[in-house]
Write a protein that holds these residues in place. Structure first.
Motif, PDB file in Angstrom:
ATOM      1  N   ASN A 116      46.534  44.526  35.978  1.00  0.00           N
ATOM      2  CA  ASN A 116      47.111  45.816  36.332  1.00  0.00           C
ATOM      3  C   ASN A 116      46.319  46.827  35.516  1.00  0.00           C
ATOM      4  O   ASN A 116      46.440  46.861  34.304  1.00  0.00           O
ATOM      5  N   THR A 117      45.468  47.614  36.145  1.00  0.00           N
ATOM      6  CA  THR A 117      44.605  48.538  35.428  1.00  0.00           C
ATOM      7  C   THR A 117      44.805  49.962  35.945  1.00  0.00           C
ATOM      8  O   THR A 117      45.106  50.155  37.113  1.00  0.00           O
ATOM      9  N   VAL A 118      44.661  50.913  35.056  1.00  0.00           N
ATOM     10  CA  VAL A 118      44.825  52.322  35.420  1.00  0.00           C
ATOM     11  C   VAL A 118      43.508  53.047  35.187  1.00  0.00           C
ATOM     12  O   VAL A 118      42.911  52.957  34.119  1.00  0.00           O
ATOM     13  N   ASP A 154      41.593  56.754  35.253  1.00  0.00           N
ATOM     14  CA  ASP A 154      41.810  58.200  35.184  1.00  0.00           C
ATOM     15  C   ASP A 154      40.725  58.890  36.013  1.00  0.00           C
ATOM     16  O   ASP A 154      39.548  58.896  35.637  1.00  0.00           O
ATOM     17  N   SER A 200      48.976  58.426  41.402  1.00  0.00           N
ATOM     18  CA  SER A 200      49.997  59.314  40.855  1.00  0.00           C
ATOM     19  C   SER A 200      49.278  60.380  40.036  1.00  0.00           C
ATOM     20  O   SER A 200      48.773  60.089  38.948  1.00  0.00           O
ATOM     21  N   LEU A 217      45.913  59.589  38.117  1.00  0.00           N
ATOM     22  CA  LEU A 217      45.868  58.193  37.693  1.00  0.00           C
ATOM     23  C   LEU A 217      45.947  57.262  38.893  1.00  0.00           C
ATOM     24  O   LEU A 217      46.896  57.310  39.681  1.00  0.00           O
ATOM     25  N   LEU A 218      44.934  56.412  39.030  1.00  0.00           N
ATOM     26  CA  LEU A 218      44.874  55.418  40.095  1.00  0.00           C
ATOM     27  C   LEU A 218      45.186  54.062  39.488  1.00  0.00           C
ATOM     28  O   LEU A 218      44.443  53.587  38.616  1.00  0.00           O
ATOM     29  N   THR A 219      46.272  53.440  39.911  1.00  0.00           N
ATOM     30  CA  THR A 219      46.640  52.114  39.426  1.00  0.00           C
ATOM     31  C   THR A 219      46.136  51.074  40.414  1.00  0.00           C
ATOM     32  O   THR A 219      46.324  51.220  41.635  1.00  0.00           O
ATOM     33  N   ILE A 220      45.488  50.038  39.889  1.00  0.00           N
ATOM     34  CA  ILE A 220      44.941  48.957  40.712  1.00  0.00           C
ATOM     35  C   ILE A 220      45.586  47.653  40.253  1.00  0.00           C
ATOM     36  O   ILE A 220      45.559  47.329  39.065  1.00  0.00           O
ATOM     37  N   THR A 221      46.160  46.915  41.185  1.00  0.00           N
ATOM     38  CA  THR A 221      46.807  45.628  40.858  1.00  0.00           C
ATOM     39  C   THR A 221      46.448  44.601  41.921  1.00  0.00           C
ATOM     40  O   THR A 221      46.060  44.935  43.026  1.00  0.00           O
ATOM     41  N   THR A 243      46.168  49.683  45.564  1.00  0.00           N
ATOM     42  CA  THR A 243      45.962  50.905  44.794  1.00  0.00           C
ATOM     43  C   THR A 243      47.167  51.816  44.980  1.00  0.00           C
ATOM     44  O   THR A 243      47.806  51.815  46.030  1.00  0.00           O
ATOM     45  N   SER A 244      47.461  52.590  43.927  1.00  0.00           N
ATOM     46  CA  SER A 244      48.563  53.541  43.970  1.00  0.00           C
ATOM     47  C   SER A 244      48.149  54.764  43.157  1.00  0.00           C
ATOM     48  O   SER A 244      47.727  54.628  41.998  1.00  0.00           O
TER      49      SER A 244
END
Length: 131
Positions: free
Chosen positions: A26-28, A30, A123, A126-130, A120-121
Protein backbone atom coordinates in the motif's frame (compact mmCIF):
# COMPACT_ATOMS: atom_id res chain seq x y z
CA UNK A 1 -16.50 -27.35 -31.75
CA UNK A 2 -12.95 -26.80 -33.00
CA UNK A 3 -12.92 -23.31 -31.42
CA UNK A 4 -13.68 -24.86 -28.03
CA UNK A 5 -10.73 -27.21 -28.35
CA UNK A 6 -8.39 -24.31 -29.16
CA UNK A 7 -9.63 -22.29 -26.19
CA UNK A 8 -8.97 -25.26 -23.93
CA UNK A 9 -5.42 -25.59 -25.28
CA UNK A 10 -4.78 -21.88 -24.76
CA UNK A 11 -5.93 -22.00 -21.13
CA UNK A 12 -3.66 -25.00 -20.51
CA UNK A 13 -0.68 -23.12 -21.94
CA UNK A 14 -1.52 -20.06 -19.80
CA UNK A 15 -1.65 -22.24 -16.67
CA UNK A 16 1.80 -23.69 -17.43
CA UNK A 17 3.40 -20.25 -17.84
CA UNK A 18 4.86 -18.93 -14.57
CA UNK A 19 2.90 -16.21 -12.81
CA UNK A 20 4.23 -12.95 -11.40
CA UNK A 21 4.68 -13.49 -7.65
CA UNK A 22 2.13 -11.79 -5.41
CA UNK A 23 3.21 -9.16 -2.91
CA UNK A 24 1.14 -7.08 -0.51
CA UNK A 25 1.73 -3.33 -0.53
CA UNK A 26 0.00 0.00 0.00
CA UNK A 27 1.96 3.03 -1.21
CA UNK A 28 1.12 6.72 -1.40
CA UNK A 29 2.50 8.96 -4.14
CA UNK A 30 2.46 12.76 -3.73
CA UNK A 31 1.54 14.21 -7.12
CA UNK A 32 2.79 17.66 -6.11
CA UNK A 33 6.34 16.31 -5.65
CA UNK A 34 8.65 17.53 -8.44
CA UNK A 35 9.88 13.94 -9.03
CA UNK A 36 6.36 13.08 -10.20
CA UNK A 37 6.02 16.01 -12.64
CA UNK A 38 5.44 13.67 -15.61
CA UNK A 39 2.05 12.87 -14.05
CA UNK A 40 0.88 16.45 -14.59
CA UNK A 41 -0.07 15.77 -18.21
CA UNK A 42 -2.12 13.07 -19.98
CA UNK A 43 -0.15 9.93 -20.93
CA UNK A 44 2.71 10.99 -18.67
CA UNK A 45 4.33 8.07 -16.84
CA UNK A 46 6.83 7.47 -14.03
CA UNK A 47 8.56 4.61 -12.26
CA UNK A 48 7.73 4.26 -8.56
CA UNK A 49 8.78 1.80 -5.84
CA UNK A 50 6.34 -0.97 -4.95
CA UNK A 51 5.02 -4.25 -6.24
CA UNK A 52 7.43 -7.03 -7.20
CA UNK A 53 9.90 -5.15 -9.47
CA UNK A 54 8.55 -1.63 -9.15
CA UNK A 55 5.55 0.21 -10.52
CA UNK A 56 4.75 2.23 -13.59
CA UNK A 57 2.16 4.94 -12.95
CA UNK A 58 0.39 6.53 -15.94
CA UNK A 59 -1.91 9.54 -15.95
CA UNK A 60 -4.84 8.87 -18.30
CA UNK A 61 -6.55 12.21 -17.65
CA UNK A 62 -6.97 14.65 -14.77
CA UNK A 63 -8.06 12.53 -11.80
CA UNK A 64 -7.58 9.19 -13.60
CA UNK A 65 -4.36 7.25 -12.97
CA UNK A 66 -3.32 3.67 -13.72
CA UNK A 67 -0.60 1.68 -11.94
CA UNK A 68 1.09 -1.41 -13.37
CA UNK A 69 3.64 -3.95 -12.20
CA UNK A 70 7.02 -3.50 -13.95
CA UNK A 71 7.53 -7.28 -13.88
CA UNK A 72 6.73 -8.45 -17.42
CA UNK A 73 4.11 -11.22 -17.53
CA UNK A 74 6.25 -13.20 -20.01
CA UNK A 75 8.74 -15.35 -18.12
CA UNK A 76 8.39 -13.15 -15.01
CA UNK A 77 11.08 -15.05 -13.10
CA UNK A 78 13.80 -13.92 -15.56
CA UNK A 79 15.96 -11.24 -13.97
CA UNK A 80 15.66 -9.00 -17.04
CA UNK A 81 11.83 -9.17 -17.23
CA UNK A 82 11.32 -5.49 -16.33
CA UNK A 83 8.98 -3.22 -18.28
CA UNK A 84 10.16 0.25 -19.33
CA UNK A 85 8.44 3.42 -20.47
CA UNK A 86 8.67 4.77 -24.01
CA UNK A 87 7.40 8.28 -23.07
CA UNK A 88 3.83 9.01 -24.22
CA UNK A 89 3.95 6.08 -26.67
CA UNK A 90 3.92 2.61 -25.05
CA UNK A 91 5.44 0.32 -22.40
CA UNK A 92 7.88 -2.44 -23.34
CA UNK A 93 10.16 -5.16 -22.03
CA UNK A 94 13.56 -4.85 -23.74
CA UNK A 95 14.40 -8.41 -22.69
CA UNK A 96 11.61 -10.30 -24.49
CA UNK A 97 10.51 -7.40 -26.78
CA UNK A 98 6.86 -7.48 -25.62
CA UNK A 99 5.02 -4.16 -26.02
CA UNK A 100 2.00 -2.83 -24.09
CA UNK A 101 -0.27 0.19 -24.42
CA UNK A 102 -0.23 2.94 -21.80
CA UNK A 103 -3.39 1.19 -20.51
CA UNK A 104 -1.38 -2.02 -19.93
CA UNK A 105 -2.90 -4.00 -22.81
CA UNK A 106 -0.71 -6.24 -24.94
CA UNK A 107 0.35 -4.83 -28.33
CA UNK A 108 2.81 -7.56 -29.33
CA UNK A 109 4.40 -10.59 -27.70
CA UNK A 110 5.79 -13.08 -26.91
CA UNK A 111 3.81 -12.11 -23.77
CA UNK A 112 0.21 -13.33 -23.94
CA UNK A 113 -1.14 -11.43 -20.93
CA UNK A 114 -1.60 -7.71 -20.23
CA UNK A 115 0.42 -6.04 -17.49
CA UNK A 116 -0.71 -6.66 -13.92
CA UNK A 117 -2.75 -3.64 -12.88
CA UNK A 118 -3.06 -2.33 -9.32
CA UNK A 119 -5.84 -0.27 -7.74
CA UNK A 120 -5.45 3.51 -7.53
CA UNK A 121 -7.35 6.04 -5.44
CA UNK A 122 -6.89 9.81 -5.62
CA UNK A 123 -7.49 12.15 -2.68
CA UNK A 124 -6.31 15.71 -3.34
CA UNK A 125 -2.67 15.43 -4.44
CA UNK A 126 -2.18 11.97 -2.93
CA UNK A 127 -2.46 8.88 -5.14
CA UNK A 128 -2.76 5.63 -3.18
CA UNK A 129 -1.74 2.44 -4.98
CA UNK A 130 -2.62 -1.00 -3.57
CA UNK A 131 -2.76 -4.56 -4.80
Amino acid sequence: MAGLGLAACDSTNNAAEPQIPLTAFNTVLDLSNQQNSNLRFDNGAIYYPGGVRGLIVVRQSAGNYLAFERNCPYQPLDTCARVKIEPQVYLYDPCCKSQFTLQGQLISGPAIRPLRQYRTSLSGNLLTITN
